[in-house]
Design a protein around this motif. Structure first.
Motif, mmCIF file in Angstrom:
data_model
loop_
_atom_site.group_PDB
_atom_site.id
_atom_site.type_symbol
_atom_site.label_atom_id
_atom_site.label_comp_id
_atom_site.label_asym_id
_atom_site.label_seq_id
_atom_site.Cartn_x
_atom_site.Cartn_y
_atom_site.Cartn_z
ATOM 1 N N ALA A 1 0.824 -1.183 -0.007
ATOM 2 C CA ALA A 1 0.029 0.086 0.084
ATOM 3 C C ALA A 1 0.877 1.107 -0.182
ATOM 4 C CB ALA A 1 -0.831 0.016 1.229
ATOM 5 N N SER A 2 1.815 1.259 0.600
ATOM 6 C CA SER A 2 2.696 2.484 0.690
ATOM 7 C C SER A 2 3.562 2.435 -0.410
ATOM 8 C CB SER A 2 4.016 2.018 1.982
ATOM 9 O OG SER A 2 4.746 2.896 1.845
ATOM 10 N N SER A 3 3.959 1.590 -1.165
ATOM 11 C CA SER A 3 4.534 1.688 -2.506
ATOM 12 C C SER A 3 3.861 2.318 -3.558
ATOM 13 C CB SER A 3 4.988 0.189 -2.935
ATOM 14 O OG SER A 3 5.740 0.413 -4.103
ATOM 15 N N GLY A 4 2.392 1.720 -3.510
ATOM 16 C CA GLY A 4 1.280 2.616 -4.247
ATOM 17 C C GLY A 4 1.333 4.116 -3.809
ATOM 18 N N GLU A 5 1.140 4.497 -2.791
ATOM 19 C CA GLU A 5 1.008 5.844 -2.324
ATOM 20 C C GLU A 5 2.337 6.702 -2.646
ATOM 21 O OE1 GLU A 5 0.553 5.826 1.963
ATOM 22 O OE2 GLU A 5 -1.475 4.677 1.787
ATOM 23 N N MET A 6 3.447 5.992 -2.571
ATOM 24 C CA MET A 6 4.676 6.883 -3.079
ATOM 25 C C MET A 6 4.776 6.902 -4.470
ATOM 26 S SD MET A 6 7.621 5.297 -0.298
ATOM 27 C CE MET A 6 7.389 3.606 -0.797
ATOM 28 N N ALA A 7 4.333 5.923 -5.216
ATOM 29 C CA ALA A 7 4.495 6.062 -6.730
ATOM 30 C C ALA A 7 3.645 6.991 -7.056
ATOM 31 C CB ALA A 7 3.815 4.704 -7.313
ATOM 32 N N ARG A 8 2.318 7.398 -6.393
ATOM 33 C CA ARG A 8 1.297 8.293 -6.782
ATOM 34 C C ARG A 8 2.017 9.898 -6.502
ATOM 35 N NH1 ARG A 8 -1.842 4.427 -5.435
ATOM 36 N NH2 ARG A 8 -2.268 5.119 -3.403
ATOM 37 N N GLU A 9 2.952 9.694 -5.335
ATOM 38 C CA GLU A 9 3.590 11.213 -5.051
ATOM 39 C C GLU A 9 4.596 11.319 -5.966
ATOM 40 O OE1 GLU A 9 4.707 11.462 -0.995
ATOM 41 O OE2 GLU A 9 3.189 10.096 -0.258
ATOM 42 N N VAL B 1 10.147 12.038 -2.463
ATOM 43 C CA VAL B 1 9.516 11.008 -1.878
ATOM 44 C C VAL B 1 10.247 10.003 -1.064
ATOM 45 C CG1 VAL B 1 7.977 8.998 -2.361
ATOM 46 C CG2 VAL B 1 7.771 11.363 -3.895
ATOM 47 N N ARG B 2 11.401 9.520 -1.280
ATOM 48 C CA ARG B 2 12.172 8.578 -0.506
ATOM 49 C C ARG B 2 12.719 9.465 0.794
ATOM 50 N NH1 ARG B 2 17.513 5.366 -2.564
ATOM 51 N NH2 ARG B 2 16.142 3.432 -2.356
ATOM 52 N N ASN B 3 12.830 10.751 0.667
ATOM 53 C CA ASN B 3 13.420 11.305 1.804
ATOM 54 C C ASN B 3 12.054 11.429 2.718
ATOM 55 O OD1 ASN B 3 16.011 11.559 0.913
ATOM 56 N ND2 ASN B 3 15.745 13.541 -0.037
ATOM 57 N N GLY B 4 11.143 11.745 2.273
ATOM 58 C CA GLY B 4 9.931 11.937 3.091
ATOM 59 C C GLY B 4 9.339 10.424 3.775
ATOM 60 N N ARG B 5 9.858 9.443 3.036
ATOM 61 C CA ARG B 5 9.507 8.067 3.669
ATOM 62 C C ARG B 5 10.666 7.786 4.920
ATOM 63 N NH1 ARG B 5 10.647 2.911 0.387
ATOM 64 N NH2 ARG B 5 12.815 3.822 0.382
ATOM 65 N N ARG B 6 11.725 8.329 4.525
ATOM 66 C CA ARG B 6 12.709 7.864 5.609
ATOM 67 C C ARG B 6 12.444 8.603 6.904
ATOM 68 N NH1 ARG B 6 18.196 7.866 1.699
ATOM 69 N NH2 ARG B 6 17.764 5.578 1.155
ATOM 70 N N ALA B 7 11.847 9.937 6.632
ATOM 71 C CA ALA B 7 11.521 10.755 7.711
ATOM 72 C C ALA B 7 10.524 10.052 8.485
ATOM 73 C CB ALA B 7 11.484 12.150 7.321
ATOM 74 N N GLN B 8 9.504 9.560 7.624
ATOM 75 C CA GLN B 8 8.267 8.886 8.376
ATOM 76 C C GLN B 8 8.739 7.498 9.130
ATOM 77 O OE1 GLN B 8 5.801 6.884 5.728
ATOM 78 N NE2 GLN B 8 4.024 8.234 6.688
ATOM 79 N N TYR B 9 9.756 6.965 8.661
ATOM 80 C CA TYR B 9 10.511 5.754 9.577
ATOM 81 C C TYR B 9 11.012 6.245 10.762
ATOM 82 C CZ TYR B 9 10.010 2.486 5.733
ATOM 83 O OH TYR B 9 9.564 1.619 4.572
ATOM 84 N N ALA B 10 11.683 7.464 10.547
ATOM 85 C CA ALA B 10 12.425 7.807 12.036
ATOM 86 C C ALA B 10 11.425 8.627 12.795
ATOM 87 C CB ALA B 10 13.347 9.357 11.474
#
Length: 168
Positions: free
Chosen positions: A42-50, A128-137
């Motif tokens: 689900a997250s991959s789909g969201e990131m793709a759309r971003e 998008v990748r940087n946003g995901r990494r910040a979310q993990y943090a």
């Protein structure tokens, strides 16, 4: 994610109704991985759309590979992802139409073509990748850094062993 949510605790203790003869530690692992993988898809789909509203979720992985490994031949990408050349060609054409990748001659072999991220593709993907990494943090802020490192180490081990099995 305790026993009340997934019927099995992190220690592998089964809730009532678990199948007889099942190794509850592996049952717990299977359940937690299933939840994790469902959320990852689900997250991959969201990131793709971003990255781009018209980007297929399955193509997001291609951007990850190109960002991490650099320019690649389409045949190498197809082999890495375990898909046919026709499937890879369709995905790359879609990424080209969106302006996220471009083809260039392979300097090592004039007959071959490399696929690379465009500047626009790299910028969109990196955001998008940087946003995901910040979310993990943020999500793991309460974890000890050693626990995060241990999780990364164990996932790397699992992935490496699985890659070895697939190559056999």
């Amino acid at each position: 994610m305790g026993a009340d949510v997934h019927d099995t605790g992190a220690d592998g203790t089964a809730a009532e109704g678990a199948p007889a003869g099942v190794d509850h530690v592996f049952l717990a692992l299977e359940r937690e991985l299933s939840v994790f993988l469902r959320r990852a898809r689900a997250s991959s789909g969201e990131m793709a759309r971003e990255v781009h509203p018209d980007l297929e979720p399955s193509a997001y992985g291609l951007l990850v590979r190109l960002a991490d490994a650099g320019a690649q031949r389409a045949t190498d990408l197809a082999g890495f992802f375990g898909v046919g050349k026709a499937t890879m060609s369709r995905q790359l054409q879609a990424l080209e139409r969106l302006g996220l990748v471009a083809r260039q001659p392979d300097p090592a072999d004039g007959r071959a073509v490399l696929v690379r991220l465009t500047d626009e593709g790299r910028a969109r993907f990196s955001r998008v990748r940087n946003g995901r990494r910040a979310q993990y943090a943020r999500r793991l802020a309460s974890w000890d850094r050693g626990e995060v490192a241990e999780l990364a180490r164990l996932l790397h081990r699992l992935n490496t062993e699985q890659e070895g099995e697939e190559g056999q």
